[in-house]
Write an enzyme that holds these catalytic residues in place. Structure first.
Site, PDB file in Angstrom:
ATOM      1  N   ASP A  90       0.359  -1.603  -0.446  1.00 46.88           N
ATOM      2  CA  ASP A  90       0.181  -0.219  -0.395  1.00 46.88           C
ATOM      3  C   ASP A  90       0.514   1.391   0.373  1.00 46.88           C
ATOM      4  O   ASP A  90       2.018   1.451   0.683  1.00 46.88           O
ATOM      5  CB  ASP A  90      -1.193   0.150   1.181  1.00 46.88           C
ATOM      6  CG  ASP A  90      -2.392   0.565   0.844  1.00 46.88           C
ATOM      7  OD1 ASP A  90      -2.141   1.539   0.022  1.00 46.88           O
ATOM      8  OD2 ASP A  90      -2.555   1.368   2.484  1.00 46.88           O
TER       9      ASP A  90
ATOM     10  N   ASP B 137      -0.540  -3.982   6.438  1.00 43.10           N
ATOM     11  CA  ASP B 137      -0.992  -4.471   8.245  1.00 43.10           C
ATOM     12  C   ASP B 137      -2.425  -4.216   8.603  1.00 43.10           C
ATOM     13  O   ASP B 137      -2.185  -3.908   9.728  1.00 43.10           O
ATOM     14  CB  ASP B 137      -0.488  -3.083   8.036  1.00 43.10           C
ATOM     15  CG  ASP B 137      -0.461  -1.989   8.419  1.00 43.10           C
ATOM     16  OD1 ASP B 137      -1.633  -2.041   7.454  1.00 43.10           O
ATOM     17  OD2 ASP B 137      -0.292  -0.840   8.309  1.00 43.10           O
TER      18      ASP B 137
ATOM     19  N   ASN C 231      37.746 -34.633   8.602  1.00 42.61           N
ATOM     20  CA  ASN C 231      36.442 -34.614   8.282  1.00 42.61           C
ATOM     21  C   ASN C 231      36.338 -33.300   9.842  1.00 42.61           C
ATOM     22  O   ASN C 231      35.875 -32.315   9.434  1.00 42.61           O
ATOM     23  CB  ASN C 231      35.246 -35.155   8.768  1.00 42.61           C
ATOM     24  CG  ASN C 231      33.724 -35.122   8.288  1.00 42.61           C
ATOM     25  OD1 ASN C 231      34.205 -34.742   7.608  1.00 42.61           O
ATOM     26  ND2 ASN C 231      32.892 -35.386   9.378  1.00 42.61           N
TER      27      ASN C 231
END
Length: 840
Positions: free
Chosen positions: A328, A589, A682
């Site tokens: 908006d 909102d 690793n």
């Protein structure tokens, strides 16, 4: 407190209050705490525990880790206890590392989400207080307004023009009117007009309700238990899951084959089994979920610093991929502080009567707080000591007007204000500036001309009307007729001073702004020009209604401003944009924004929004500002970029090293690395990867939207996996044929080369740019160099013998250094060629 009957809608309110041990003044705080302890919190399902113990245990739930632990324990009793202890220690350290990172991340996210938790207005100790919805208990008295989410199944005690959206339970499109009545026990759910259900929300009106059921005992709780509802996966989540499955399939196939071949070659079964499992740990991206979670939570913390709260971590990827944002104009393009400029009669002159009528309407309004009424009340205060409020018909999105009935001088006066056309629809007469009353049909042309004049100047225009009501009249919506038009309210909301630059910045980031507003097209066009959207293509709600879905999909990309849009049209616009191939964000909102927020790829709301909008959103802005959104988009893209870095790392050097080791184990008369050495490799290569979340990101990676692309990742894995393997086999050949390495020297040399190359290659593949042009993050650089130094020193340390290593001659170190240097140079060249051919 007695257990209320399931059919609570069939009981009078007084009886139900007694059964629940409550009164219209609500519960005491002590009693509420007791009920929470007895019944639990008001949640559909218990929140996932993130206690230290549960997170620690989760680090060792992987089937491969569990099998490895079992085999290690077996080795402890049957074979080498020292090796078994070392393997066990490495697995535990690796698990503790993951636990520490995840525990920190989960606590950080909890703190962020607490900022935007939904609250309810509840009577406690006879006073109205705001509490978290999770703390609402049976027996609570809750006050509801438009936009509020119903916190539990409840009975209406009193209401005023209450309408509730129950689509989540009944599928009914239109809001249902609710009122305090007693209904038969066999009334169907959709017909229980005296009851409210958890998860639904108030569209219009006010009410006081008695909470009867909470959490899993509610109708929504029963549905969610049956369906085991969970949010739909984002594109990112689906891609990560499929990628994980792909690596697991490759790993299992490789490991089973290696184990079978080693057994066929009559090698020790337990050693072969441990070697295969250690390879599986090296190949399997067991840290992938943890590192992604850590990375996303770290990104969420950075976004919170920019006033952007992430409610769903996986939405960060969509946020970064977003190329269209719909919003908006109020509060985003404009200041969001509506101001009353003037109150005018039909001739356009200032009118005290119009202003007084507007003030009466705004002063006595109780439905929900809104900026228009606040602007009217603050414009000028009037003495209303001679007025008494009798009744109110709250504003709703169908009538688009608000009516107040007051008594004054022994007369009943109804004052109505709202959207101009909706006010004109209920007016039969009009009052001129001199007080004369005439038929409105003779003045409609003048009213319309004034309206267009105000709109062309960017002003929002409301209408005000009044009517004297007979004392014996039933005051309701039916009385909104035969009214007299009084005049105009002229409102304005100035554009934000920096909004033009913000829109330009959005365009530079590849994000197109689409304005969706209920204002008329003249106001929308004026505001668009003020914020730099010159010659913006505008589509009105009526024009949109005449378009088919297919036509809208073709046209929606060209339109920049959607004006005069009805609430139910917003979702249609969002869906059309998505079907046109866009990743769409919607920022709203209001009550009527919830469905559009839910439909968008990224639902965005603001901290001051109504509950239903915040609940539907993935992301909540602490300020309704496009500038905040721009910062959030940049952080979202940086987070996504860093997540991809780990994925690329897990599929390049690490994967290539383990794959090469599996292959060479078939031709060597001994294992290229012992199981404990594989696990140590690793573990050490995990350390740099765990700092990826703090790495800096090149501007190129955040300059445009990017999407998860599994095809590109596979190409990257194959390309860099091959490069890694080529240098691995070069290392094998030189160690065995050129340096004539012994078994222990081979393992030591290979371990050093493997860890150092896998660590340093992180600095290469973390950026598309040449490594010397892109500066890595401080923690990534420090960790990478530290691991390389520790690895070089490990063969000369006191623990070398325990780990199966031996000091290497200088010639070995120099050769390994040369191989690593060539590998880095080759990786840089391959990287340049790869990104020239593959657009991502």
């Amino acid at each position: 407190m007695n257990q209320p009957p399931v059919e609570f809608w069939s009981l009078p309110a007084e009886d139900l209050l007694k059964m629940l041990g409550s009164t219209k003044e609500g519960l005491s705080s002590a009693e509420a705490k007791r009920r929470i302890a007895l019944l639990g919190t008001n949640q559909l399902r218990p929140a996932k525990s993130s206690s230290a113990l549960s997170l620690l245990i989760s680090q060792f739930k992987s089937p491969i880790i569990l099998i490895l632990l079992f085999a290690t324990i077996l080795s402890f009793f049957l074979h080498d206890r020292v090796d078994a202890f070392i393997i066990l220690s490495i697995v535990i350290v690796s698990g503790l590392l993951g636990f520490w990172q995840e525990y920190s991340a989960s606590n950080a996210i909890k703190k962020l989400l607490s900022i935007v938790q939904t609250k309810a207005a509840v009577m406690r100790n006879g006073t109205l207080v705001d509490i978290y919805v999770e703390e609402v208990v049976p027996g609570d008295i809750v006050k509801l307004n438009a936009g509020d989410i119903i916190p539990g199944d409840s009975l209406v005690l009193d209401s005023n023009d209450l309408f509730v959206d129950e689509a989540i339970l009944t599928g009914e499109t239109f809001p249902v009117e609710k009122a305090p009545v007693v209904l038969p026990r066999d009334t169907q759910l959709s017909q229980r007009t005296n009851s409210l259900w958890m998860g639904t929300h108030v569209v219009n009106g006010i009410a006081s309700v008695l909470i009867v059921h909470t959490g899993k005992d509610t109708e929504l709780g029963k549905v969610s238990e049956r369906l085991k509802l969970r949010p739909l996966e984002t594109e990112f989540e689906l891609g990560i899951r499929r990628f994980g499955y792909f690596l697991m399939e490759v790993t299992l196939l490789l490991v089973v084959s290696i184990f079978a071949i080693n057994v066929y070659l009559v090698r020790p079964v337990l050693d072969s089994f441990l070697f295969s499992l250690a390879l599986a740990v090296g190949l399997t991206p067991q840290l992938l979920p943890a590192i992604i979670s850590i990375n996303l939570s770290h990104g969420a913390k950075r976004m919170a610093e920019k006033k952007v709260i992430v409610k769903r971590l996986s939405s960060i990827e969509n946020f970064g991929s977003m190329n269209v944002i719909c919003s908006d104009k109020t509060g985003t393009l404009t200041e969001g502080v509506v101001q009353l400029k003037s109150a005018l009669d039909i001739d356009g002159s200032e009118s005290e009567k119009v202003l007084l009528n507007a003030y009466i309407n705004a002063f006595y309004e109780t439905g929900f707080q809104n900026p228009i009424d606040e602007a009217i009340r603050s414009y000028r205060r009037h003495d209303l000591s001679g007025y008494n409020k009798l009744k109110e018909i709250p504003y709703d999105f169908i009538r688009k007007r608000l009516s107040i009935l007051v008594s004054h001088d022994n007369k009943s006066l109804m004052v109505t204000k709202g959207a101009l056309q909706n006010i004109l629809d209920i007016c039969r007469k009009v009052e001129a500036s001199d007080g004369t009353i005439s038929d409105i049909s003779t003045m409609l042309g003048l009213i319309q001309k004034k309206f267009e004049e105000f709109s062309n100047n960017g002003f929002r225009t409301l209408g005000v009307a009044y009517r004297n009501i007979p004392p014996d009249s039933q005051f309701g919506k039916d009385e909104e007729t035969e009214m007299t038009f009084s005049g105009f309210l002229i409102l304005f909301d100035p554009p934000k001073p920096n909004v033009i630059n913000t829109i330009i910045n959005l365009k530079k980031l590849g994000v197109a702004l689409k304005v969706i507003t209920g204002d008329n097209h003249l106001v929308a066009a004026n505001v668009s020009r003020q914020v730099g959207l010159n010659n913006a293509k505008i589509l009105t709600g009526s024009e949109l209604g005449r378009l088919s879905d297919a036509s809208l999909i073709r046209k929606v990309g060209e339109v920049e401003v959607f004006a005069e849009i009805e609430p139910n049209q917003k979702e249609r616009i969002i869906i059309a944009l998505k079907k046109a191939g866009n990743v769409v964000g919607y920022m709203g909102d209001g009550i009527n924004d919830a469905s559009a927020i839910h439909a968008a790829d990224v639902g965005i709301s603001v901290h001051s929004a109504v509950d239903v909008a915040k609940e539907a959103a993935d992301i909540v802005l602490l300020e309704k500002d496009l500038g905040v959104l721009v910062q959030g988009v940049l952080e979202g893209r940086a987070t996504f970029a860093n997540t991809l870095k780990y994925v690329f790392m897990a599929t390049s050097a690490n994967f290539g090293n383990m794959f090469s080791m599996a292959g060479v184990s078939l031709i060597l008369p001994f294992l290229p690395l012992l199981p404990k050495q594989i696990l140590l490799t690793n573990l050490m290569t995990d350390f740099p990867e765990m700092t990826i979340a703090t790495d800096s990101v090149d501007q190129e990676m955040i300059s445009r939207p990017r999407r998860w692309d599994i095809k590109v990742i596979r190409k990257f894995m194959i390309t860099f996996g091959i490069v890694s393997s080529l240098f691995d086999y070069l290392t094998f050949g030189l160690l065995l044929l050129f340096l004539n390495a012994t078994e222990i020297q081979f393992r030591t040399g290979w371990f050093v080369e493997s860890v150092v190359s896998a660590s340093l290659i992180v600095l290469i593949i973390r950026s598309r740019m040449p490594a010397f042009k892109s500066r890595p993050g401080k923690y990534l650089l420090i960790t990478t160099l530290s691991i390389a130094i520790i690895t070089l020193g490990l063969p000369y340390s006191p623990v070398a013998g325990i780990l199966g290593f031996a000091p290497l001659p200088l010639s070995f170190i120099l050769l390994i250094g040369l191989i690593v240097l060539l590998y880095i140079i080759t990786a840089e060249i391959v990287k340049k060629i790869f990104y020239e051919r593959v657009r991502f």
